[in-house]
Design an enzyme around this catalytic site. Sequence first.
Site, PDB file in Angstrom:
ATOM      1  N   ASP A   8       0.872  -1.161   0.000  1.00 44.45           N
ATOM      2  CA  ASP A   8       0.000   0.000   0.000  1.00 44.45           C
ATOM      3  C   ASP A   8       0.922   1.228   0.000  1.00 44.45           C
ATOM      4  O   ASP A   8       2.120   1.105   0.266  1.00 44.45           O
ATOM      5  CB  ASP A   8      -0.866  -0.072   1.273  1.00 44.45           C
ATOM      6  CG  ASP A   8      -1.654   1.183   1.504  1.00 44.45           C
ATOM      7  OD1 ASP A   8      -2.279   1.663   0.553  1.00 44.45           O
ATOM      8  OD2 ASP A   8      -1.651   1.677   2.648  1.00 44.45           O
ATOM      9  N   ASP A  10      -0.185   5.076   0.932  1.00 49.52           N
ATOM     10  CA  ASP A  10      -0.473   6.019   2.016  1.00 49.52           C
ATOM     11  C   ASP A  10      -0.406   5.310   3.360  1.00 49.52           C
ATOM     12  O   ASP A  10      -1.172   4.383   3.619  1.00 49.52           O
ATOM     13  CB  ASP A  10      -1.882   6.603   1.853  1.00 49.52           C
ATOM     14  CG  ASP A  10      -2.020   7.479   0.611  1.00 49.52           C
ATOM     15  OD1 ASP A  10      -0.996   8.006   0.154  1.00 49.52           O
ATOM     16  OD2 ASP A  10      -3.141   7.636   0.120  1.00 49.52           O
TER      17      ASP A  10
HETATM   18  P1  B16 Z   1      -7.118   9.725  -3.451  1.00 52.41           P
HETATM   19  P2  B16 Z   1      -3.858   3.841   0.027  1.00 52.41           P
HETATM   20  C1  B16 Z   1      -5.874   5.550  -0.008  1.00 52.41           C
HETATM   21  O1  B16 Z   1      -4.573   5.241  -0.331  1.00 52.41           O
HETATM   22  C2  B16 Z   1      -5.943   6.388   1.239  1.00 52.41           C
HETATM   23  O2  B16 Z   1      -5.547   5.620   2.368  1.00 52.41           O
HETATM   24  C3  B16 Z   1      -7.356   6.860   1.454  1.00 52.41           C
HETATM   25  O3  B16 Z   1      -7.418   7.665   2.617  1.00 52.41           O
HETATM   26  C4  B16 Z   1      -7.800   7.650   0.220  1.00 52.41           C
HETATM   27  O4  B16 Z   1      -9.153   8.066   0.355  1.00 52.41           O
HETATM   28  C5  B16 Z   1      -7.660   6.767  -1.010  1.00 52.41           C
HETATM   29  O5  B16 Z   1      -6.327   6.320  -1.123  1.00 52.41           O
HETATM   30  C6  B16 Z   1      -8.007   7.525  -2.268  1.00 52.41           C
HETATM   31  O6  B16 Z   1      -7.020   8.498  -2.437  1.00 52.41           O
HETATM   32  O7  B16 Z   1      -8.167  10.646  -2.938  1.00 52.41           O
HETATM   33  O8  B16 Z   1      -5.715  10.290  -3.407  1.00 52.41           O
HETATM   34  O9  B16 Z   1      -7.457   9.143  -4.798  1.00 52.41           O
HETATM   35  O10 B16 Z   1      -3.772   3.823   1.519  1.00 52.41           O
HETATM   36  O11 B16 Z   1      -4.721   2.759  -0.579  1.00 52.41           O
HETATM   37  O12 B16 Z   1      -2.512   4.005  -0.650  1.00 52.41           O
HETATM   38 MG    MG Z   2      -2.836   3.120   3.428  1.00 51.77          MG
END
Ligand code: B16
Ligand code: MG
Length: 219
Positions: A8, A10
């Site tokens: 992952d 984030d």
């Molecule tokens: P975006 P991951 C996720 O990333 C985040 O944890 C989550 O908080 C976010 O809403 C989602 O990506 C979508 O992100 O708005 O930048 O498209 O943890 O799966 O890397």
């Molecule tokens: Mg994450």
Amino acid sequence: MIKGLIFDLDGVIVDTAKYHFLAWKSLAEELGIPFSIADNERLKGVSRMASLEIILELGQKSFLPEQKEELCTRKNDLYLTYIHQMKREEIFPGVREFIENAKREGYLISLGSSSANAGLILDKLQIRELFDAIVDGTVVAIAKPEPDIFMKGAELLGLPCRQCIVFEDSVAGIEAAHRAGMAAVGIGTKELLPEADIHLSGYLDITIEKLINDIRRYK
Ligand code: B16
Ligand code: MG
């Protein structure tokens, strides 16, 4: 035998979770909705629209679909102002070396992120070349806790799901890994990620061989 590692982004490679939180908090305040760090845990790993729905549910507010799209766009514009200022040094300590070591050992590496902004973040950190496959919100639109992102990662690596393990910081992501038939390494505490197969607080002092041995022992 484990041959693929799916990361992952984030909260696992870099703390962009704090920027998501700041952007959502600012929007929630505008809407008069109280939003805490504890509430933010529920947003991790889930899609942008699902995150907004959780915040609106907290505030018991409802909007038309086009208004919700506009709110998501505003949140993302604010989030991107933080991302554009990100420095290469913000990568978590030891993660680059951990992945480089795993690659030397012959493991294949995929990204498995729900974020549509993942490519930009990889470029900011200058780590795109570490990945044999990149699956993000622009490749698979069905976000965690659905297993699709991780299954696509395994497919692009040319591996069956059971030969991959996932590194995740979110409850939704751990569930997605298990639904894909993969073991899940929780980046965080047992309290926050009770369903993870094993927990890591960081990447210093751990090698991929030791981690895989530990997973075998505890599973
Ligand atoms: P975006 P991951 C996720 O990333 C985040 O944890 C989550 O908080 C976010 O809403 C989602 O990506 C979508 O992100 O708005 O930048 O498209 O943890 O799966 O890397
Ligand atoms: Mg994450």
